[in-house]
Design an enzyme around this catalytic site. Structure first.
Site, short mmCIF file in Angstrom:
data_model
loop_
_atom_site.label_atom_id
_atom_site.label_comp_id
_atom_site.label_asym_id
_atom_site.label_seq_id
_atom_site.Cartn_x
_atom_site.Cartn_y
_atom_site.Cartn_z
CE LYS A 1 -4.28 -1.77 0.20
NZ LYS A 1 -5.14 -2.26 1.26
NE ARG B 1 -7.54 -8.23 -0.63
CZ ARG B 1 -6.92 -7.51 -1.57
NH1 ARG B 1 -5.88 -6.77 -1.27
NH2 ARG B 1 -7.36 -7.53 -2.81
N1 HH2 Z 1 -7.27 -3.75 -0.43
C1 HH2 Z 1 -7.43 -3.76 -1.77
C2 HH2 Z 1 -8.49 -4.49 -2.34
N2 HH2 Z 1 -9.33 -5.21 -1.55
N3 HH2 Z 1 -10.00 -5.97 0.57
C3 HH2 Z 1 -9.85 -5.97 1.90
N4 HH2 Z 1 -10.68 -6.69 2.67
N5 HH2 Z 1 -8.85 -5.26 2.51
C4 HH2 Z 1 -7.96 -4.50 1.79
O1 HH2 Z 1 -7.08 -3.84 2.39
C5 HH2 Z 1 -8.11 -4.47 0.37
C6 HH2 Z 1 -9.16 -5.22 -0.22
C7 HH2 Z 1 -6.51 -2.99 -2.64
O2 HH2 Z 1 -5.44 -3.76 -3.06
P1 HH2 Z 1 -5.32 -4.53 -4.46
O3 HH2 Z 1 -6.39 -5.55 -4.59
O4 HH2 Z 1 -3.95 -5.05 -4.61
O5 HH2 Z 1 -5.47 -3.40 -5.56
P2 HH2 Z 1 -6.62 -2.97 -6.53
O6 HH2 Z 1 -7.77 -2.52 -5.70
O7 HH2 Z 1 -6.01 -1.85 -7.34
O8 HH2 Z 1 -7.01 -4.15 -7.37
#
Ligand code: HH2
Length: 293
Positions: free
Chosen positions: A230, A264
């Site tokens: 992040k 996660r």
């Molecule tokens: N962070 C992201 C997406 N989903 N779900 C939960 N429960 N907690 C989190 O911190 C969280 C989440 C963002 O990360 P990422 O999936 O890598 O990126 P993107 O939203 O750009 O696909």
């Protein structure tokens, strides 16, 4: 709040499976999106996504969390049809996966189709704000339901990151979301809470949420947390997403120490190994040895 215990063990019920939470679990991130902030485009091809899911299970992931809509700051939503067209081919190939599949979606229509294909957890980053239909759906299927705190939407969330007390605010919002899920028929042991690192938070806010995670854990539900790659780590370390692994592991370990049940992360093996070492050290403390022995 009823404790989520099954006999002596703390458990989280996800579609007929009781996940034991006696040690922190790792949820491996699989983004089948063209535009996710750290791995956009890498797993758009079905075979690459399926291979990565199996690889993460081998590396020790207890859950695979699949997302087909990016929630990076400033991103726009995609339609149900677009999201489903990205998810469906991958889900159809993962029906025999040995660990529960979590679907990172804010749309009940997408979640319903995924549950029909065997998914066990709905990971709703809007905590029922985007689509209240998620709660009765989770109730009907007995699915795990992750309620994550976000201020506004991905498009607007970083516009205002000031809080009087970020932890109190996040805990209060998640408690009301949980109450809405319970009203819709979910049982307490299905629901997990996530402070939403990076979703409408300043660098200091994210750090404080991790440092005071015990206060969220005290609400009595399993705690999910997603520090992986992040931007608060990027700002602290002056590092691009691909260079934030060590920061992710440090944040994950501290979160685990403060009550996180599910971490996660994109990089499963390093997190699993770090947790294993942390657990071994914890078990070597004289007080735990006396209890064990
Ligand atoms: N962070 C992201 C997406 N989903 N779900 C939960 N429960 N907690 C989190 O911190 C969280 C989440 C963002 O990360 P990422 O999936 O890598 O990126 P993107 O939203 O750009 O696909």
């Amino acid at each position: 709040m009823a404790p989520f215990t099954d006999g002596a063990a703390r458990v989280w019920q996800v579609a007929g499976r009781a996940m034991e939470l006696d040690r922190p679990l790792v949820a491996g991130v699989l983004n089948v999106t063209p535009d996710s902030f750290s791995d956009g485009g890498r797993f758009v091809a079905r075979d690459d996504a399926v291979r990565r899911a199996h690889e993460m299970v081998e590396e020790g992931a207890a859950i695979i969390d699949i997302g087909a809509e990016s929630s990076r700051p400033g991103s726009d939503p995609v339609s149900v049809d677009e999201e489903w067209s990205r998810l469906e081919p991958v889900l159809r190939e993962l029906t025999d996966l040995s660990v529960p599949l979590s679907i990172d979606t804010t749309k009940a229509d997408v979640a319903a189709r995924a549950l029909d294909l065997g998914a066990a957890i709905i990971n709703d980053i809007s905590a029922l704000e985007a689509d209240p239909g998620i709660a009765p759906l989770a109730a009907e299927h007995g699915a795990g339901l992750v309620l994550m705190h976000m201020r506004g939407t991905p498009r607007t969330m970083q516009e205002n990151t000031a809080y009087d007390d970020v932890v109190r605010d996040v805990c209060g919002s998640l408690e009301s979301a949980r109450a809405r899920a319970l009203d819709a028929g979910c049982s307490a042991d299905q629901i997990a809470l996530d402070p939403g690192l990076g979703f409408g938070k300043s660098v200091e806010g994210n750090l404080e949420l991790i440092a005071r995670l015990d206060e969220l854990a005290d609400l009595g539900s399993p705690v999910w947390i997603g520090p992986s790659r992040k931007s608060f780590l990027g700002e602290l370390l002056d590092a691009e997403p691909s260079e934030r692994l060590h920061g992710t592991i440090a944040a994950g370990l501290v979160a685990a120490d403060h009550g996180a049940d599910v971490l996660r992360v994109h990089d499963v093996r390093p997190m699993v190994e770090a947790l294993r070492v942390q657990g071994a050290i914890e078990a070597a403390r004289p007080s735990s040895m006396e209890v064990a022995g």
